[in-house]
Scaffold this motif. Sequence first.
Motif, PDB file in Angstrom:
ATOM      1  N   ASN A  62      -0.577   9.438 -10.336  1.00  0.00           N
ATOM      2  CA  ASN A  62       0.590   9.607 -11.208  1.00  0.00           C
ATOM      3  C   ASN A  62       0.762   8.428 -12.162  1.00  0.00           C
ATOM      4  O   ASN A  62       1.130   8.601 -13.328  1.00  0.00           O
ATOM      5  CB  ASN A  62       1.862   9.786 -10.368  1.00  0.00           C
ATOM      6  CG  ASN A  62       2.061  11.206  -9.895  1.00  0.00           C
ATOM      7  OD1 ASN A  62       1.690  12.151 -10.590  1.00  0.00           O
ATOM      8  ND2 ASN A  62       2.613  11.384  -8.711  1.00  0.00           N
ATOM      9  N   ARG A 110       7.915   4.896 -11.326  1.00  0.00           N
ATOM     10  CA  ARG A 110       6.623   4.320 -11.729  1.00  0.00           C
ATOM     11  C   ARG A 110       6.826   2.993 -12.456  1.00  0.00           C
ATOM     12  O   ARG A 110       6.038   2.045 -12.280  1.00  0.00           O
ATOM     13  CB  ARG A 110       5.859   5.311 -12.606  1.00  0.00           C
ATOM     14  CG  ARG A 110       5.445   6.589 -11.872  1.00  0.00           C
ATOM     15  CD  ARG A 110       4.501   7.424 -12.696  1.00  0.00           C
ATOM     16  NE  ARG A 110       5.136   7.993 -13.885  1.00  0.00           N
ATOM     17  CZ  ARG A 110       5.790   9.150 -13.914  1.00  0.00           C
ATOM     18  NH1 ARG A 110       5.917   9.867 -12.802  1.00  0.00           N
ATOM     19  NH2 ARG A 110       6.320   9.604 -15.044  1.00  0.00           N
ATOM     20  N   VAL A 120      -0.396  -0.634  -2.587  1.00  0.00           N
ATOM     21  CA  VAL A 120      -0.755   0.785  -2.466  1.00  0.00           C
ATOM     22  C   VAL A 120      -2.260   0.909  -2.257  1.00  0.00           C
ATOM     23  O   VAL A 120      -2.730   1.649  -1.380  1.00  0.00           O
ATOM     24  CB  VAL A 120      -0.305   1.575  -3.703  1.00  0.00           C
ATOM     25  CG1 VAL A 120      -0.885   2.991  -3.686  1.00  0.00           C
ATOM     26  CG2 VAL A 120       1.211   1.644  -3.769  1.00  0.00           C
ATOM     27  N   LYS A 148      -1.150  10.000   0.128  1.00  0.00           N
ATOM     28  CA  LYS A 148       0.026   9.587  -0.649  1.00  0.00           C
ATOM     29  C   LYS A 148      -0.313   8.432  -1.592  1.00  0.00           C
ATOM     30  O   LYS A 148       0.160   8.383  -2.730  1.00  0.00           O
ATOM     31  CB  LYS A 148       1.169   9.194   0.285  1.00  0.00           C
ATOM     32  CG  LYS A 148       1.635  10.306   1.226  1.00  0.00           C
ATOM     33  CD  LYS A 148       2.054  11.541   0.474  1.00  0.00           C
ATOM     34  CE  LYS A 148       2.536  12.628   1.438  1.00  0.00           C
ATOM     35  NZ  LYS A 148       2.885  13.890   0.728  1.00  0.00           N
ATOM     36  N   CYS A 195       7.810   7.856  -7.088  1.00  0.00           N
ATOM     37  CA  CYS A 195       6.921   7.679  -8.241  1.00  0.00           C
ATOM     38  C   CYS A 195       6.656   8.983  -8.979  1.00  0.00           C
ATOM     39  O   CYS A 195       5.904   9.006  -9.958  1.00  0.00           O
ATOM     40  CB  CYS A 195       5.599   7.050  -7.792  1.00  0.00           C
ATOM     41  SG  CYS A 195       5.745   5.285  -7.450  1.00  0.00           S
ATOM     42  N   GLU A 196       7.274  10.063  -8.527  1.00  0.00           N
ATOM     43  CA  GLU A 196       7.208  11.308  -9.285  1.00  0.00           C
ATOM     44  C   GLU A 196       8.064  11.229 -10.548  1.00  0.00           C
ATOM     45  O   GLU A 196       7.881  12.001 -11.478  1.00  0.00           O
ATOM     46  CB  GLU A 196       7.671  12.483  -8.418  1.00  0.00           C
ATOM     47  CG  GLU A 196       6.690  12.841  -7.309  1.00  0.00           C
ATOM     48  CD  GLU A 196       7.209  13.963  -6.428  1.00  0.00           C
ATOM     49  OE1 GLU A 196       8.351  14.414  -6.660  1.00  0.00           O
ATOM     50  OE2 GLU A 196       6.493  14.383  -5.509  1.00  0.00           O
ATOM     51  N   ASP A 226       5.751   7.613  -2.787  1.00  0.00           N
ATOM     52  CA  ASP A 226       5.108   8.692  -3.543  1.00  0.00           C
ATOM     53  C   ASP A 226       6.154   9.598  -4.188  1.00  0.00           C
ATOM     54  O   ASP A 226       6.050   9.960  -5.369  1.00  0.00           O
ATOM     55  CB  ASP A 226       4.197   9.491  -2.604  1.00  0.00           C
ATOM     56  CG  ASP A 226       3.645  10.751  -3.249  1.00  0.00           C
ATOM     57  OD1 ASP A 226       3.281  10.704  -4.437  1.00  0.00           O
ATOM     58  OD2 ASP A 226       3.590  11.792  -2.558  1.00  0.00           O
ATOM     59  N   ARG A 227       7.172   9.960  -3.415  1.00  0.00           N
ATOM     60  CA  ARG A 227       8.243  10.805  -3.948  1.00  0.00           C
ATOM     61  C   ARG A 227       8.948  10.127  -5.125  1.00  0.00           C
ATOM     62  O   ARG A 227       9.231  10.745  -6.152  1.00  0.00           O
ATOM     63  CB  ARG A 227       9.260  11.117  -2.854  1.00  0.00           C
ATOM     64  CG  ARG A 227       8.888  12.277  -1.947  1.00  0.00           C
ATOM     65  CD  ARG A 227       8.883  13.573  -2.700  1.00  0.00           C
ATOM     66  NE  ARG A 227       8.771  14.717  -1.803  1.00  0.00           N
ATOM     67  CZ  ARG A 227       8.689  15.973  -2.223  1.00  0.00           C
ATOM     68  NH1 ARG A 227       8.704  16.219  -3.524  1.00  0.00           N
ATOM     69  NH2 ARG A 227       8.596  16.959  -1.363  1.00  0.00           N
ATOM     70  N   ARG A 267      -2.236   9.685  -4.541  1.00  0.00           N
ATOM     71  CA  ARG A 267      -1.331  10.447  -5.418  1.00  0.00           C
ATOM     72  C   ARG A 267      -0.470   9.508  -6.263  1.00  0.00           C
ATOM     73  O   ARG A 267      -0.192   9.776  -7.427  1.00  0.00           O
ATOM     74  CB  ARG A 267      -0.451  11.366  -4.576  1.00  0.00           C
ATOM     75  CG  ARG A 267       0.304  12.413  -5.365  1.00  0.00           C
ATOM     76  CD  ARG A 267       0.863  13.470  -4.423  1.00  0.00           C
ATOM     77  NE  ARG A 267       1.584  14.491  -5.164  1.00  0.00           N
ATOM     78  CZ  ARG A 267       2.879  14.468  -5.420  1.00  0.00           C
ATOM     79  NH1 ARG A 267       3.611  13.464  -4.977  1.00  0.00           N
ATOM     80  NH2 ARG A 267       3.468  15.436  -6.090  1.00  0.00           N
ATOM     81  N   ILE A 268      -0.019   8.376  -5.681  1.00  0.00           N
ATOM     82  CA  ILE A 268       0.769   7.400  -6.431  1.00  0.00           C
ATOM     83  C   ILE A 268      -0.067   6.835  -7.581  1.00  0.00           C
ATOM     84  O   ILE A 268       0.378   6.792  -8.739  1.00  0.00           O
ATOM     85  CB  ILE A 268       1.240   6.261  -5.507  1.00  0.00           C
ATOM     86  CG1 ILE A 268       2.290   6.767  -4.524  1.00  0.00           C
ATOM     87  CG2 ILE A 268       1.823   5.101  -6.332  1.00  0.00           C
ATOM     88  CD1 ILE A 268       2.624   5.785  -3.409  1.00  0.00           C
TER      89      ILE A 268
END
Length: 400
Positions: free
Chosen positions: A334, A300, A313, A327, A294-295, A291-292, A330-331
Amino acid sequence: MAVEVPSDFLCPISLQIMRDPVTISTGITYDRESIEKWLSSYKNRHVVVPSCPVTKLPLSELDLTPNHTLRRLIQGWCSLNAGDGVEPIPTPKGEVDRGQVVKLVKEAMRCGSSRLECLKRLKAIVVENERNKFYLQEVESMEFLTSVLNNNDESMIEEAIEILSNTNSPTTLLKHLLTQNPNLIQTLISIITITKSSISSAAAIAFLSSLYTISDQTHKTFTQDTLFIHLTRALSDQIATNPSLQILLHLAPHGRNRFKAVKHGAVFHLIQLLFGSSIPRECELAMATLDRLCECAEGRVELLRHGGGVAVVARKILRVSNLTNEKAVRILYNVCKNNVGNFRVFEEMVEVGAVGKLCAVIEVGGSLKIIERVKVILHLIQRAFDGSSKCVIVIPPRFD
Protein backbone atom coordinates in the motif's frame (compact mmCIF):
# COMPACT_ATOMS: atom_id res chain seq x y z
CA MET A 1 17.51 -42.81 41.17
CA ALA A 2 14.13 -43.11 39.41
CA VAL A 3 11.13 -43.23 41.72
CA GLU A 4 8.15 -45.22 40.43
CA VAL A 5 4.82 -43.45 40.96
CA PRO A 6 1.78 -45.70 41.61
CA SER A 7 -0.58 -45.53 38.60
CA ASP A 8 -3.53 -44.65 40.84
CA PHE A 9 -1.73 -41.46 41.78
CA LEU A 10 -1.48 -40.23 38.16
CA CYS A 11 -3.94 -37.91 36.49
CA PRO A 12 -5.73 -39.68 33.56
CA ILE A 13 -5.37 -36.57 31.36
CA SER A 14 -1.75 -35.50 31.76
CA LEU A 15 -0.10 -38.52 33.46
CA GLN A 16 1.43 -36.23 36.07
CA ILE A 17 1.20 -36.95 39.78
CA MET A 18 -2.05 -35.69 41.30
CA ARG A 19 -1.70 -32.83 43.74
CA ASP A 20 -5.40 -32.21 44.40
CA PRO A 21 -7.49 -35.25 43.31
CA VAL A 22 -11.16 -34.57 42.57
CA THR A 23 -13.94 -36.82 41.30
CA ILE A 24 -16.42 -35.71 38.60
CA SER A 25 -20.00 -36.86 38.03
CA THR A 26 -18.92 -39.94 36.00
CA GLY A 27 -16.94 -41.27 38.99
CA ILE A 28 -13.46 -40.75 37.46
CA THR A 29 -10.83 -39.00 39.58
CA TYR A 30 -8.55 -36.33 38.09
CA ASP A 31 -6.07 -33.74 39.28
CA ARG A 32 -8.04 -30.54 39.84
CA GLU A 33 -5.84 -28.30 37.67
CA SER A 34 -5.92 -30.71 34.72
CA ILE A 35 -9.70 -31.28 34.72
CA GLU A 36 -10.36 -27.55 35.12
CA LYS A 37 -8.22 -26.86 32.03
CA TRP A 38 -10.21 -29.55 30.19
CA LEU A 39 -13.53 -27.97 31.17
CA SER A 40 -12.22 -24.52 30.24
CA SER A 41 -11.26 -25.75 26.76
CA TYR A 42 -14.88 -26.84 26.22
CA LYS A 43 -16.09 -23.40 27.25
CA ASN A 44 -13.73 -21.73 24.75
CA ARG A 45 -15.21 -23.93 22.00
CA HIS A 46 -18.70 -22.82 23.14
CA VAL A 47 -19.77 -26.43 23.87
CA VAL A 48 -22.74 -26.41 26.22
CA VAL A 49 -22.22 -29.85 27.86
CA PRO A 50 -18.59 -31.02 28.33
CA SER A 51 -17.75 -34.70 28.51
CA CYS A 52 -15.55 -36.89 30.70
CA PRO A 53 -12.08 -37.34 29.12
CA VAL A 54 -12.00 -41.07 29.96
CA THR A 55 -15.59 -42.31 29.58
CA LYS A 56 -16.61 -39.68 26.95
CA LEU A 57 -19.96 -39.43 28.75
CA PRO A 58 -21.57 -35.99 29.13
CA LEU A 59 -21.21 -34.51 32.60
CA SER A 60 -24.50 -34.18 34.46
CA GLU A 61 -22.95 -31.41 36.60
CA LEU A 62 -19.67 -29.50 36.76
CA ASP A 63 -19.06 -29.82 40.50
CA LEU A 64 -15.71 -31.34 41.46
CA THR A 65 -15.76 -33.48 44.62
CA PRO A 66 -12.46 -33.65 46.56
CA ASN A 67 -11.16 -37.21 46.92
CA HIS A 68 -9.72 -36.86 50.44
CA THR A 69 -8.78 -40.54 50.80
CA LEU A 70 -6.65 -40.56 47.64
CA ARG A 71 -5.08 -37.21 48.54
CA ARG A 72 -3.97 -38.56 51.95
CA LEU A 73 -2.50 -41.66 50.27
CA ILE A 74 -0.55 -39.47 47.84
CA GLN A 75 0.68 -37.22 50.66
CA GLY A 76 1.78 -40.30 52.64
CA TRP A 77 3.62 -41.73 49.61
CA CYS A 78 5.37 -38.38 49.04
CA SER A 79 6.52 -38.33 52.66
CA LEU A 80 7.90 -41.90 52.44
CA ASN A 81 9.85 -41.00 49.29
CA ALA A 82 11.05 -37.57 50.42
CA GLY A 83 14.58 -38.93 50.68
CA ASP A 84 14.55 -39.64 46.94
CA GLY A 85 13.73 -36.01 46.07
CA VAL A 86 9.91 -36.29 45.98
CA GLU A 87 8.38 -32.97 47.07
CA PRO A 88 5.59 -32.96 49.69
CA ILE A 89 2.08 -31.99 48.58
CA PRO A 90 0.29 -29.47 50.82
CA THR A 91 -3.35 -29.85 51.79
CA PRO A 92 -5.45 -27.62 49.48
CA LYS A 93 -7.53 -24.75 50.79
CA GLY A 94 -11.19 -25.20 51.63
CA GLU A 95 -13.35 -25.37 48.51
CA VAL A 96 -16.03 -22.95 47.37
CA ASP A 97 -19.19 -24.46 45.91
CA ARG A 98 -21.86 -23.02 43.60
CA GLY A 99 -24.25 -22.49 46.50
CA GLN A 100 -21.82 -20.19 48.31
CA VAL A 101 -21.30 -18.09 45.16
CA VAL A 102 -25.05 -17.80 44.54
CA LYS A 103 -25.58 -16.80 48.16
CA LEU A 104 -22.92 -14.08 47.89
CA VAL A 105 -24.48 -12.71 44.69
CA LYS A 106 -27.94 -12.57 46.27
CA GLU A 107 -26.51 -10.87 49.35
CA ALA A 108 -24.76 -8.31 47.15
CA MET A 109 -27.99 -7.67 45.22
CA ARG A 110 -29.64 -6.39 48.38
CA CYS A 111 -28.96 -2.69 48.78
CA GLY A 112 -26.88 -2.21 51.89
CA SER A 113 -23.49 -1.42 53.37
CA SER A 114 -22.29 -5.00 52.85
CA ARG A 115 -22.51 -4.87 49.04
CA LEU A 116 -18.92 -3.72 48.52
CA GLU A 117 -17.62 -6.42 50.86
CA CYS A 118 -19.61 -9.07 48.94
CA LEU A 119 -18.15 -7.85 45.64
CA LYS A 120 -14.64 -8.08 47.08
CA ARG A 121 -15.26 -11.65 48.21
CA LEU A 122 -16.69 -12.54 44.79
CA LYS A 123 -13.59 -11.13 43.10
CA ALA A 124 -11.32 -13.16 45.35
CA ILE A 125 -13.33 -16.29 44.51
CA VAL A 126 -13.43 -15.76 40.73
CA VAL A 127 -9.67 -15.24 40.34
CA GLU A 128 -8.88 -18.36 42.39
CA ASN A 129 -9.53 -20.95 39.67
CA GLU A 130 -11.48 -21.80 36.50
CA ARG A 131 -14.22 -23.71 38.33
CA ASN A 132 -15.28 -20.65 40.29
CA LYS A 133 -15.64 -18.70 37.04
CA PHE A 134 -18.25 -21.22 35.90
CA TYR A 135 -20.31 -20.51 38.99
CA LEU A 136 -20.68 -16.85 38.02
CA GLN A 137 -21.54 -17.51 34.37
CA GLU A 138 -25.28 -17.25 35.00
CA VAL A 139 -27.72 -14.67 33.67
CA GLU A 140 -28.84 -13.34 37.06
CA SER A 141 -25.28 -12.93 38.36
CA MET A 142 -23.97 -11.26 35.21
CA GLU A 143 -26.97 -8.93 34.90
CA PHE A 144 -26.43 -7.82 38.48
CA LEU A 145 -22.69 -7.20 37.95
CA THR A 146 -23.30 -5.12 34.81
CA SER A 147 -25.95 -3.10 36.68
CA VAL A 148 -23.32 -2.18 39.29
CA LEU A 149 -21.36 -0.41 36.53
CA ASN A 150 -23.99 2.35 36.57
CA ASN A 151 -23.47 2.87 40.30
CA ASN A 152 -22.09 6.17 41.60
CA ASP A 153 -19.72 4.37 43.96
CA GLU A 154 -16.32 4.16 42.23
CA SER A 155 -15.10 1.37 44.53
CA MET A 156 -18.05 -0.87 43.65
CA ILE A 157 -17.59 -0.17 39.93
CA GLU A 158 -13.94 -1.19 40.17
CA GLU A 159 -14.78 -4.46 41.94
CA ALA A 160 -17.59 -5.31 39.50
CA ILE A 161 -15.55 -4.62 36.35
CA GLU A 162 -12.66 -6.76 37.59
CA ILE A 163 -15.06 -9.64 38.27
CA LEU A 164 -16.65 -9.29 34.81
CA SER A 165 -13.30 -9.26 33.02
CA ASN A 166 -12.17 -12.40 34.87
CA THR A 167 -15.35 -14.42 34.38
CA ASN A 168 -14.71 -15.21 30.67
CA SER A 169 -18.41 -15.48 29.88
CA PRO A 170 -19.52 -17.50 26.84
CA THR A 171 -20.76 -15.74 23.68
CA THR A 172 -24.44 -16.49 24.31
CA LEU A 173 -24.34 -14.82 27.72
CA LEU A 174 -22.49 -11.76 26.38
CA LYS A 175 -25.07 -11.36 23.61
CA HIS A 176 -27.84 -11.54 26.20
CA LEU A 177 -26.19 -8.85 28.32
CA LEU A 178 -25.78 -6.55 25.32
CA THR A 179 -29.38 -7.11 24.24
CA GLN A 180 -30.70 -6.37 27.72
CA ASN A 181 -28.43 -3.34 28.12
CA PRO A 182 -27.71 -1.65 24.74
CA ASN A 183 -25.75 1.10 26.54
CA LEU A 184 -23.30 -1.37 28.12
CA ILE A 185 -20.51 -0.59 25.64
CA GLN A 186 -20.92 3.15 26.19
CA THR A 187 -20.86 2.58 29.96
CA LEU A 188 -17.55 0.72 29.68
CA ILE A 189 -16.06 3.48 27.52
CA SER A 190 -17.04 5.98 30.21
CA ILE A 191 -15.37 3.82 32.89
CA ILE A 192 -12.17 3.60 30.82
CA THR A 193 -12.24 7.38 30.43
CA ILE A 194 -12.77 8.35 34.07
CA THR A 195 -11.18 5.60 36.16
CA LYS A 196 -7.91 6.44 37.90
CA SER A 197 -7.01 2.80 38.54
CA SER A 198 -4.83 1.14 35.90
CA ILE A 199 -6.15 -2.28 37.03
CA SER A 200 -9.78 -1.22 36.53
CA SER A 201 -8.93 0.42 33.22
CA ALA A 202 -7.29 -2.79 32.00
CA ALA A 203 -10.29 -4.82 33.19
CA ALA A 204 -12.75 -2.51 31.42
CA ILE A 205 -10.72 -2.71 28.18
CA ALA A 206 -10.64 -6.52 28.42
CA PHE A 207 -14.40 -6.80 28.96
CA LEU A 208 -15.08 -4.23 26.22
CA SER A 209 -12.96 -6.27 23.81
CA SER A 210 -15.07 -9.37 24.47
CA LEU A 211 -18.26 -7.37 23.84
CA TYR A 212 -16.97 -5.92 20.55
CA THR A 213 -16.32 -9.50 19.41
CA ILE A 214 -20.06 -10.25 19.43
CA SER A 215 -21.59 -6.78 18.89
CA ASP A 216 -23.14 -5.58 15.62
CA GLN A 217 -22.00 -2.68 13.42
CA THR A 218 -24.12 -0.07 15.21
CA HIS A 219 -21.87 -0.32 18.25
CA LYS A 220 -18.72 0.17 16.14
CA THR A 221 -19.51 2.74 13.47
CA PHE A 222 -19.74 5.89 15.58
CA THR A 223 -17.05 5.67 18.23
CA GLN A 224 -16.00 8.59 20.39
CA ASP A 225 -12.49 10.07 20.17
CA THR A 226 -12.04 9.50 23.89
CA LEU A 227 -11.86 5.72 23.43
CA PHE A 228 -9.04 6.01 20.89
CA ILE A 229 -7.17 8.40 23.17
CA HIS A 230 -7.28 5.90 26.03
CA LEU A 231 -6.51 2.87 23.84
CA THR A 232 -3.33 4.51 22.51
CA ARG A 233 -2.47 5.48 26.08
CA ALA A 234 -2.95 1.86 27.13
CA LEU A 235 -0.58 0.73 24.35
CA SER A 236 1.98 3.31 25.47
CA ASP A 237 1.71 2.22 29.12
CA GLN A 238 1.56 -1.49 28.19
CA ILE A 239 -1.79 -1.93 29.94
CA ALA A 240 -4.14 -4.57 28.49
CA THR A 241 -2.10 -4.57 25.28
CA ASN A 242 -3.80 -7.45 23.45
CA PRO A 243 -7.39 -6.40 24.30
CA SER A 244 -6.56 -2.82 23.22
CA LEU A 245 -5.24 -4.10 19.89
CA GLN A 246 -8.29 -6.32 19.44
CA ILE A 247 -10.62 -3.36 20.00
CA LEU A 248 -8.72 -1.28 17.44
CA LEU A 249 -9.00 -4.17 14.98
CA HIS A 250 -12.76 -4.38 15.52
CA LEU A 251 -13.18 -0.62 15.00
CA ALA A 252 -10.65 -0.02 12.19
CA PRO A 253 -12.76 -1.32 9.26
CA HIS A 254 -14.93 1.79 9.62
CA GLY A 255 -13.32 4.76 7.86
CA ARG A 256 -13.94 7.45 10.46
CA ASN A 257 -12.57 5.18 13.16
CA ARG A 258 -9.35 4.71 11.20
CA PHE A 259 -8.94 8.47 10.95
CA LYS A 260 -9.59 8.94 14.68
CA ALA A 261 -7.14 6.19 15.65
CA VAL A 262 -4.42 7.73 13.46
CA LYS A 263 -5.17 11.25 14.72
CA HIS A 264 -4.64 10.15 18.32
CA GLY A 265 -1.29 8.47 17.71
CA ALA A 266 -2.16 4.81 17.18
CA VAL A 267 0.31 4.36 14.30
CA PHE A 268 3.23 5.70 16.34
CA HIS A 269 2.46 3.46 19.32
CA LEU A 270 1.95 0.38 17.11
CA ILE A 271 5.39 0.92 15.57
CA GLN A 272 6.93 1.35 19.02
CA LEU A 273 5.21 -1.84 20.16
CA LEU A 274 6.57 -3.78 17.18
CA PHE A 275 10.07 -2.52 17.91
CA GLY A 276 9.95 -3.67 21.52
CA SER A 277 7.91 -6.88 21.36
CA SER A 278 8.96 -10.42 20.52
CA ILE A 279 5.66 -12.02 21.61
CA PRO A 280 4.15 -13.67 18.48
CA ARG A 281 0.46 -13.00 19.22
CA GLU A 282 1.17 -9.41 20.22
CA CYS A 283 3.16 -8.81 17.03
CA GLU A 284 0.41 -10.38 14.90
CA LEU A 285 -2.26 -8.14 16.39
CA ALA A 286 -0.09 -5.03 16.15
CA MET A 287 0.82 -5.69 12.50
CA ALA A 288 -2.78 -6.49 11.58
CA THR A 289 -3.94 -3.25 13.21
CA LEU A 290 -1.20 -1.24 11.51
CA ASP A 291 -2.23 -2.80 8.20
CA ARG A 292 -5.81 -1.62 8.74
CA LEU A 293 -4.70 1.92 9.57
CA CYS A 294 -2.41 2.05 6.52
CA GLU A 295 -5.43 1.54 4.30
CA CYS A 296 -6.04 5.27 4.69
CA ALA A 297 -3.69 8.03 3.47
CA GLU A 298 -3.32 9.49 6.97
CA GLY A 299 -2.09 6.16 8.30
CA ARG A 300 0.53 5.79 5.55
CA VAL A 301 1.75 9.34 6.17
CA GLU A 302 2.26 8.59 9.87
CA LEU A 303 4.07 5.34 9.06
CA LEU A 304 6.53 7.19 6.80
CA ARG A 305 6.85 10.08 9.25
CA HIS A 306 8.11 7.69 11.93
CA GLY A 307 11.83 7.17 11.38
CA GLY A 308 11.58 3.41 11.91
CA GLY A 309 8.14 2.61 10.51
CA VAL A 310 9.18 0.94 7.25
CA ALA A 311 12.18 -0.65 8.96
CA VAL A 312 10.21 -2.43 11.69
CA VAL A 313 7.58 -3.67 9.23
CA ALA A 314 10.32 -5.15 7.05
CA ARG A 315 12.19 -6.56 10.06
CA LYS A 316 9.19 -8.63 11.21
CA ILE A 317 8.84 -10.39 7.85
CA LEU A 318 9.77 -14.10 8.17
CA ARG A 319 10.38 -13.69 11.90
CA VAL A 320 6.94 -14.09 13.49
CA SER A 321 4.25 -15.96 11.53
CA ASN A 322 2.61 -16.32 8.13
CA LEU A 323 -0.12 -13.91 9.22
CA THR A 324 2.47 -11.29 10.15
CA ASN A 325 4.22 -11.83 6.78
CA GLU A 326 0.93 -11.28 4.95
CA LYS A 327 0.08 -8.07 6.83
CA ALA A 328 3.62 -6.66 6.59
CA VAL A 329 3.79 -7.23 2.82
CA ARG A 330 0.35 -5.65 2.43
CA ILE A 331 1.51 -2.54 4.36
CA LEU A 332 4.58 -2.15 2.13
CA TYR A 333 2.44 -2.78 -0.95
CA ASN A 334 0.00 0.00 0.00
CA VAL A 335 2.84 2.39 0.81
CA CYS A 336 4.61 1.78 -2.52
CA LYS A 337 1.46 1.83 -4.67
CA ASN A 338 0.43 5.18 -3.20
CA ASN A 339 3.89 6.82 -3.36
CA VAL A 340 5.00 6.00 -6.91
CA GLY A 341 6.44 9.48 -7.46
CA ASN A 342 8.18 9.70 -4.09
CA PHE A 343 11.76 8.48 -4.69
CA ARG A 344 12.66 8.88 -1.00
CA VAL A 345 10.15 6.16 -0.05
CA PHE A 346 11.81 3.62 -2.34
CA GLU A 347 15.27 4.72 -1.25
CA GLU A 348 14.26 4.06 2.36
CA MET A 349 12.96 0.60 1.39
CA VAL A 350 16.44 -0.25 0.12
CA GLU A 351 18.28 1.36 3.03
CA VAL A 352 16.38 -0.54 5.74
CA GLY A 353 16.75 -3.93 4.05
CA ALA A 354 13.16 -4.32 2.90
CA VAL A 355 14.25 -5.44 -0.57
CA GLY A 356 16.29 -8.31 0.85
CA LYS A 357 13.37 -9.44 3.02
CA LEU A 358 10.96 -9.32 0.06
CA CYS A 359 13.32 -11.35 -2.09
CA ALA A 360 13.57 -13.88 0.76
CA VAL A 361 9.76 -14.16 0.79
CA ILE A 362 9.88 -15.24 -2.86
CA GLU A 363 12.63 -17.76 -2.12
CA VAL A 364 10.78 -19.22 0.85
CA GLY A 365 7.42 -19.19 -0.91
CA GLY A 366 3.99 -18.19 0.28
CA SER A 367 0.45 -17.64 -0.91
CA LEU A 368 -0.08 -16.47 -4.48
CA LYS A 369 -1.46 -13.15 -3.22
CA ILE A 370 1.65 -12.43 -1.14
CA ILE A 371 4.01 -13.38 -3.98
CA GLU A 372 2.08 -11.18 -6.45
CA ARG A 373 2.25 -8.21 -4.09
CA VAL A 374 5.97 -8.74 -3.52
CA LYS A 375 6.49 -8.76 -7.30
CA VAL A 376 4.62 -5.46 -7.64
CA ILE A 377 6.69 -3.87 -4.85
CA LEU A 378 9.99 -5.00 -6.37
CA HIS A 379 8.96 -3.81 -9.85
CA LEU A 380 8.07 -0.38 -8.42
CA ILE A 381 11.40 -0.15 -6.59
CA GLN A 382 13.27 -1.25 -9.70
CA ARG A 383 11.42 1.33 -11.82
CA ALA A 384 12.17 4.07 -9.28
CA PHE A 385 15.90 3.30 -9.53
CA ASP A 386 16.06 2.85 -13.32
CA GLY A 387 19.07 4.78 -14.59
CA SER A 388 20.33 5.40 -11.06
CA SER A 389 23.68 4.13 -9.82
CA LYS A 390 22.49 4.27 -6.22
CA CYS A 391 20.87 0.88 -6.18
CA VAL A 392 21.12 -2.40 -8.01
CA ILE A 393 18.37 -4.92 -7.15
CA VAL A 394 19.33 -8.55 -7.65
CA ILE A 395 16.12 -10.33 -8.58
CA PRO A 396 15.84 -13.89 -7.22
CA PRO A 397 15.53 -16.72 -9.80
CA ARG A 398 11.86 -17.42 -8.94
CA PHE A 399 10.82 -13.78 -9.42
CA ASP A 400 9.72 -14.01 -13.08
